[in-house]
Design a protein around this motif. Structure first.
Motif, PDB file in Angstrom:
ATOM      1  N   PHE A   1       9.229 -59.273 -11.978  1.00 18.22           N
ATOM      2  CA  PHE A   1       7.769 -59.283 -11.844  1.00 18.22           C
ATOM      3  C   PHE A   1       7.300 -59.450 -10.403  1.00 18.22           C
ATOM      4  N   GLY A   2       8.205 -59.431  -9.436  1.00 13.66           N
ATOM      5  CA  GLY A   2       7.765 -59.587  -8.058  1.00 13.66           C
ATOM      6  C   GLY A   2       8.891 -59.372  -7.068  1.00 13.66           C
ATOM      7  N   THR A   3       8.548 -59.558  -5.794  1.00  8.40           N
ATOM      8  CA  THR A   3       9.509 -59.364  -4.714  1.00  8.40           C
ATOM      9  C   THR A   3       9.179 -60.306  -3.573  1.00  8.40           C
ATOM     10  N   VAL A   4      10.181 -60.613  -2.777  1.00 10.41           N
ATOM     11  CA  VAL A   4       9.977 -61.429  -1.582  1.00 10.41           C
ATOM     12  C   VAL A   4       9.376 -60.540  -0.497  1.00 10.41           C
ATOM     13  N   LEU A   5       8.185 -60.888  -0.032  1.00 11.70           N
ATOM     14  CA  LEU A   5       7.530 -60.156   1.049  1.00 11.70           C
ATOM     15  C   LEU A   5       7.864 -60.750   2.415  1.00 11.70           C
ATOM     16  N   GLU A   6       7.949 -62.067   2.469  1.00  8.48           N
ATOM     17  CA  GLU A   6       8.274 -62.764   3.715  1.00  8.48           C
ATOM     18  C   GLU A   6       9.197 -63.937   3.398  1.00  8.48           C
ATOM     19  N   GLY A   7      10.101 -64.211   4.302  1.00  8.16           N
ATOM     20  CA  GLY A   7      10.962 -65.382   4.151  1.00  8.16           C
ATOM     21  C   GLY A   7      12.297 -65.112   3.479  1.00  8.16           C
ATOM     22  N   LEU A   8      12.786 -63.892   3.595  1.00 13.69           N
ATOM     23  CA  LEU A   8      14.096 -63.607   3.009  1.00 13.69           C
ATOM     24  C   LEU A   8      15.190 -64.432   3.681  1.00 13.69           C
ATOM     25  N   ASP A   9      14.966 -64.842   4.925  1.00 12.06           N
ATOM     26  CA  ASP A   9      15.943 -65.703   5.592  1.00 12.06           C
ATOM     27  C   ASP A   9      16.037 -67.065   4.906  1.00 12.06           C
ATOM     28  N   VAL A  10      14.921 -67.537   4.339  1.00 11.05           N
ATOM     29  CA  VAL A  10      14.942 -68.797   3.595  1.00 11.05           C
ATOM     30  C   VAL A  10      15.767 -68.633   2.321  1.00 11.05           C
ATOM     31  N   ILE A  11      15.593 -67.486   1.652  1.00  8.81           N
ATOM     32  CA  ILE A  11      16.371 -67.207   0.447  1.00  8.81           C
ATOM     33  C   ILE A  11      17.860 -67.185   0.781  1.00  8.81           C
ATOM     34  N   THR A  12      18.216 -66.571   1.912  1.00  9.98           N
ATOM     35  CA  THR A  12      19.614 -66.507   2.337  1.00  9.98           C
ATOM     36  C   THR A  12      20.156 -67.900   2.642  1.00  9.98           C
ATOM     37  N   ALA A  13      19.303 -68.744   3.252  1.00 13.04           N
ATOM     38  CA  ALA A  13      19.727 -70.114   3.563  1.00 13.04           C
ATOM     39  C   ALA A  13      20.009 -70.906   2.291  1.00 13.04           C
ATOM     40  N   ILE A  14      19.178 -70.720   1.261  1.00 12.22           N
ATOM     41  CA  ILE A  14      19.417 -71.405  -0.014  1.00 12.22           C
ATOM     42  C   ILE A  14      20.730 -70.936  -0.631  1.00 12.22           C
ATOM     43  N   ALA A  15      20.988 -69.633  -0.519  1.00 11.55           N
ATOM     44  CA  ALA A  15      22.207 -69.071  -1.103  1.00 11.55           C
ATOM     45  C   ALA A  15      23.468 -69.609  -0.439  1.00 11.55           C
ATOM     46  N   SER A  16      23.349 -70.080   0.793  1.00 12.04           N
ATOM     47  CA  SER A  16      24.528 -70.556   1.526  1.00 12.04           C
ATOM     48  C   SER A  16      24.810 -72.036   1.298  1.00 12.04           C
ATOM     49  N   ILE A  17      23.976 -72.731   0.538  1.00  8.04           N
ATOM     50  CA  ILE A  17      24.189 -74.157   0.278  1.00  8.04           C
ATOM     51  C   ILE A  17      25.416 -74.328  -0.623  1.00  8.04           C
ATOM     52  N   PRO A  18      26.364 -75.178  -0.261  1.00  7.96           N
ATOM     53  CA  PRO A  18      27.546 -75.393  -1.110  1.00  7.96           C
ATOM     54  C   PRO A  18      27.147 -75.898  -2.492  1.00  7.96           C
ATOM     55  N   THR A  19      27.877 -75.471  -3.508  1.00  5.61           N
ATOM     56  CA  THR A  19      27.589 -75.850  -4.892  1.00  5.61           C
ATOM     57  C   THR A  19      28.833 -76.448  -5.541  1.00  5.61           C
ATOM     58  N   TYR A  20      28.615 -77.147  -6.642  1.00  6.12           N
ATOM     59  CA  TYR A  20      29.736 -77.716  -7.387  1.00  6.12           C
ATOM     60  C   TYR A  20      30.452 -76.611  -8.145  1.00  6.12           C
ATOM     61  N   GLN A  21      31.745 -76.469  -7.888  1.00  7.21           N
ATOM     62  CA  GLN A  21      32.562 -75.469  -8.565  1.00  7.21           C
ATOM     63  C   GLN A  21      33.736 -76.188  -9.246  1.00  7.21           C
TER      64      GLN A  21
END
Length: 288
Positions: free
Chosen positions: A214-234
């Motif tokens: 229902f939408g798209t990121v118009l600004e701040g894709l670098d923030v999305i990338t930063a969230i994706a790089s956060i270590p997670t419990y595996q």
């Protein structure tokens, strides 16, 4: 005719009278064509952005306080702002989904329980997407939608699933990936508000036809990338095998254990959100 009863050559050519002339072909009947069903209106591949909202994402290096009763106050005493993300919403394609999402971004008079503000990004799948908007207790960074949030009938409309998760920055209502507790989903007043944003670098075809884009990121894709790089419990492979076995036998503890898989090891949350006015409603999204 000769004596043997065989036609002689002189009698092989017969002159046909008008009564024996070949019949003319039957007249052509002009059938009126039946009215045809008009072809379906094609789904636009680049739908129009009708609304814009923003979300500020922050990190909480310390504990994201689980026992804070007042969700209007910051849930983290020492937060670090990651940045602002501007989302363009396709209100012309899925108006109900967009309207409910906007309501959750704006909150209301009782913003402690009816807004995405101060709620966690609870799952991150590296290289794919992250999840936010899980329902539960606001004092634990979870969402509680307002009771008057309209029922979203687009969740059973095939046309609402036309767009695909083809690139980073796709915003989608999480249906197949939804991990709200079963007891919450069984509530007659249940309204799904969990959403996901694809992080890239590639598409996520496994999400197609199951979740509503229902939408798209118009600004701040670098923030999305930063969230994706956060270590997670595996979990280890041994833990996964035990969990699969317990799940096979219907042990509910298996699902409880899986709830912490892929959780960010550093809390990331939506520290603020709201609406931005669209200056040019006919403008198609300017994709990063």
């Amino acid at each position: 005719m000769n004596l043997d009863g065989v036609l002689s050559p002189s009698t092989t050519t017969l002159s046909l009278s008008p009564l024996h002339a070949p019949l003319p072909p039957p007249p052509l009947h002009h059938h009126h064509p039946l009215p045809s069903t008009p072809p379906p209106t094609p789904i636009p591949t680049t739908p129009t952005v009708t609304d814009r909202v923003f979300m500020d994402f922050s990190l909480c290096p310390n504990n994201f306080l689980p026992d804070r009763a007042d969700a209007l106050s910051p849930l983290c005493s020492d937060s670090n702002l990651l940045g602002r993300v501007v989302l363009g919403l396709y209100g012309n394609l899925v108006p109900l989904t967009v309207s409910n999402f906007k309501s959750m971004c704006l909150g209301g008079l009782n913003a402690t329980s009816s807004s995405y503000k101060n709620t966690l990004v609870h799952k991150v799948f590296p290289g794919q997407y992250f999840l936010a908007g899980r329902q539960g207790r606001p004092d634990k960074g979870e969402v509680r939608p307002p009771h008057d949030l309209p029922r979203n009938t687009e969740t059973v409309d095939a046309k609402a699933f036309a767009l695909t998760h083809s690139r980073p920055g796709v915003v989608s209502l999480s249906l197949s990936e939804n991990d709200d507790d079963d007891e919450i989903k069984l509530d007659p007043g249940y309204r799904n508000v969990e959403f996901l944003i694809t992080t890239g670098p590639g598409p996520c075809p496994q999400l197609d036809n199951k979740n509503i884009v229902f939408g798209t990121v118009l600004e701040g894709l670098d923030v999305i990338t930063a969230i994706a790089s956060i270590p997670t419990y595996q979990p280890s492979e041994r833990i996964r095998q035990f969990n699969d076995l317990a799940r096979f036998f219907g042990d509910e503890r298996a699902q409880n254990a899986r709830n912490i898989w892929n959780r960010p090891l550093t809390s990331v949350y939506i520290s603020d959100c709201g609406e931005l006015k669209v200056t040019k409603p006919s403008l198609t999204p300017s994709l990063p």
